[in-house]
Design an enzyme around this catalytic site. Sequence first.
Site, PDB file in Angstrom:
ATOM      1  N   ASP A  41      35.800  54.484  38.420  1.00  0.00           N
ATOM      2  CA  ASP A  41      35.860  53.105  38.901  1.00  0.00           C
ATOM      3  C   ASP A  41      37.294  52.630  39.055  1.00  0.00           C
ATOM      4  OD1 ASP A  41      33.178  52.676  38.885  1.00  0.00           O
ATOM      5  OD2 ASP A  41      33.126  51.736  36.909  1.00  0.00           O
ATOM      6  N   LYS A  63      35.105  49.730  42.369  1.00  0.00           N
ATOM      7  CA  LYS A  63      34.509  48.448  42.707  1.00  0.00           C
ATOM      8  C   LYS A  63      35.292  47.389  41.960  1.00  0.00           C
ATOM      9  CE  LYS A  63      30.195  49.249  41.585  1.00  0.00           C
ATOM     10  NZ  LYS A  63      28.815  48.824  41.388  1.00  0.00           N
ATOM     11  N   MET A 177      34.028  39.232  33.900  1.00  0.00           N
ATOM     12  CA  MET A 177      34.146  38.876  35.326  1.00  0.00           C
ATOM     13  C   MET A 177      34.176  37.359  35.504  1.00  0.00           C
ATOM     14  SD  MET A 177      31.496  41.749  36.779  1.00  0.00           S
ATOM     15  CE  MET A 177      30.452  41.806  35.320  1.00  0.00           C
TER      16      MET A 177
HETATM   17  N1  SAH Z   1      31.741  48.055  31.169  1.00  0.00           N
HETATM   18  C1  SAH Z   1      32.916  47.192  31.022  1.00  0.00           C
HETATM   19  C2  SAH Z   1      32.755  45.888  31.753  1.00  0.00           C
HETATM   20  C3  SAH Z   1      32.674  46.051  33.262  1.00  0.00           C
HETATM   21  S1  SAH Z   1      32.622  44.511  34.094  1.00  0.00           S
HETATM   22  C4  SAH Z   1      33.197  46.964  29.529  1.00  0.00           C
HETATM   23  O1  SAH Z   1      32.358  47.337  28.696  1.00  0.00           O
HETATM   24  O2  SAH Z   1      34.254  46.444  29.194  1.00  0.00           O
HETATM   25  C5  SAH Z   1      34.339  44.239  34.444  1.00  0.00           C
HETATM   26  C6  SAH Z   1      34.879  43.134  33.559  1.00  0.00           C
HETATM   27  O3  SAH Z   1      35.153  43.628  32.258  1.00  0.00           O
HETATM   28  C7  SAH Z   1      36.194  42.547  34.024  1.00  0.00           C
HETATM   29  O4  SAH Z   1      36.011  41.566  35.031  1.00  0.00           O
HETATM   30  C8  SAH Z   1      36.689  41.899  32.745  1.00  0.00           C
HETATM   31  O5  SAH Z   1      35.992  40.719  32.473  1.00  0.00           O
HETATM   32  C9  SAH Z   1      36.250  42.937  31.697  1.00  0.00           C
HETATM   33  N2  SAH Z   1      37.315  43.904  31.398  1.00  0.00           N
HETATM   34  C10 SAH Z   1      37.242  45.234  31.524  1.00  0.00           C
HETATM   35  N3  SAH Z   1      38.400  45.811  31.155  1.00  0.00           N
HETATM   36  C11 SAH Z   1      39.219  44.816  30.769  1.00  0.00           C
HETATM   37  C12 SAH Z   1      40.551  44.761  30.291  1.00  0.00           C
HETATM   38  N4  SAH Z   1      41.298  45.859  30.116  1.00  0.00           N
HETATM   39  N5  SAH Z   1      41.082  43.533  29.993  1.00  0.00           N
HETATM   40  C13 SAH Z   1      40.356  42.413  30.164  1.00  0.00           C
HETATM   41  N6  SAH Z   1      39.091  42.407  30.621  1.00  0.00           N
HETATM   42  C14 SAH Z   1      38.529  43.582  30.913  1.00  0.00           C
END
Ligand code: SAH
Length: 262
Positions: A41, A63, A177
């Site tokens: 991703d 995405k 998000m």
């Molecule tokens: N599966 C992922 C989430 C995917 S949705 C998880 O478990 O973290 C994508 C969202 O995850 C982003 O919009 C943000 O809100 C959050 N996110 C993922 N990585 C991040 C990071 N390094 N710092 C801050 N927010 C993060």
Amino acid sequence: MPPDDFAPGAVWLVGAGPGDPELLTMKAVRLIAAADIVFYDALVGPDILALIPPHIERVGVGKRSGRHSKDQQTIDAMLVAAAAARKRVVRLKGGDPSLFGRSAEEMTALRGAGHVVHVCPGITAASAAAASAGVSLSLRGVARDVHFVTAHSRRGAALDLDWPALAAEGTTLAFYMGREAAGEIARGLVDAEMPAATPVLVVCNVSLPDEMLIATRLDLLALATRALAADAPTLILVGEAVGKAPSPHPAPIAETEVTYGR
Ligand code: SAH
């Protein structure tokens, strides 16, 4: 010897964690090294991609909100085709695959086509954000409930969330998000009677060198997010527990000035 759990034609959905390669599990590192092909991703950053040995095929299926380079059905079809070609397939996903990662769709498509699928969990953004901020998501006597919430909606549509349930006392909310919907989140919660002064942490690029933490309060949330880079992954934590870092703790990098209500 690594366990024999990665036969040709098998697929592993692997959690890549929040970005720091040291937050990958040992299992994730082993599976990446054993793969024939890795689909990843946009959230999976360069330091993690650098762990993929050069001879292994890699395919970005990135995405990011508003910029969907491949739709989910195309990704499902690519995974199925790779498994059908008897490749060892790693599907690398940001954070934990089971949280807002479309893992169920991919598992359904793969199993429906007769392929073996396994999941390797990862550290989700909310856990990493709590660690960086030095707070606890649950907190004895303060927060007995933790909600993982997606604040992603179809363009232009209002968020379809149960605001009174989210605004209940004793909860910590982790909005994924949520940057674009920050104003709507604040309004929804305040209208549902969550106190305007409820502590909020906005965390960008958590665990990466350009990580940023902003400590603010609910009624200043929209203001706090305004200056953030549009493409930085951003998590919003809301609740009394996230305002209670055990002292002494280094101050957050930025703090919005609280003038409201004085
Ligand atoms: N599966 C992922 C989430 C995917 S949705 C998880 O478990 O973290 C994508 C969202 O995850 C982003 O919009 C943000 O809100 C959050 N996110 C993922 N990585 C991040 C990071 N390094 N710092 C801050 N927010 C993060």
